[in-house]
Write a protein that holds these residues in place. Sequence first.
Motif: not given
Length: 189
Positions: A22-30
């Motif tokens: 989830x952290x990967x996706x959150x940070x990739x999306x700003x």
Amino acid sequence: MEIELELNGVERTVEASKSDSLLDVLRRNGYTGAKRGCDTGACGFCTVHVDGEPVKSCVEPVTKVQGASVETIEGLGTQDDLHPVQQAFVENTALQCGFCIPGMIMRSTALLEANPAPTEQEVREALSDNLCRCTGYKKIVEAVLDAAEQMDDGTAVAADGGRALDSDDGATTEVECSRTDCGCTEGEK
Ligand code: FES
Ligand code: FES
């Protein structure tokens, strides 16, 4: 693959691979408020809420949040309108480098939703999964206890623990004159 979720109250569809956290996706999306510290579930810097529960997003497979409600620190308050927990951290200067603070605040808000009036021991236990390498925790714990008071009674308790502003201790009240012919007031109690 696509993940559909509610992110800070907004329905979103995000691209992810099966191995993403989830952290990967959150940070990739700003959404960079959740910090990457250990990336192994040991420090709590990456804590967010999933369906209202605090979760370490670095070890949460993104596939598990399909259809879930996710809240990050970006969804709590704004610079001009801080969440009471954020405000209490500022007023208590409960940070130094600040890297652990988003996770601390997300953990603290989850605690206060479940237990609006925690003891100091309960705060320490609730935060025990979140590490801080700067503050020694004392001010962080004080900030959470202060936030609990502020959220409980709005504005009545002074931030420094002083007397409630709406207390009538020491207030002066005029009483009517015991004489009936002069119309004055004879004193204060
Ligand atoms: S970065 Fe997730 S627990 Fe440390
Ligand atoms: S304020 Fe620096 S790690 Fe907590």
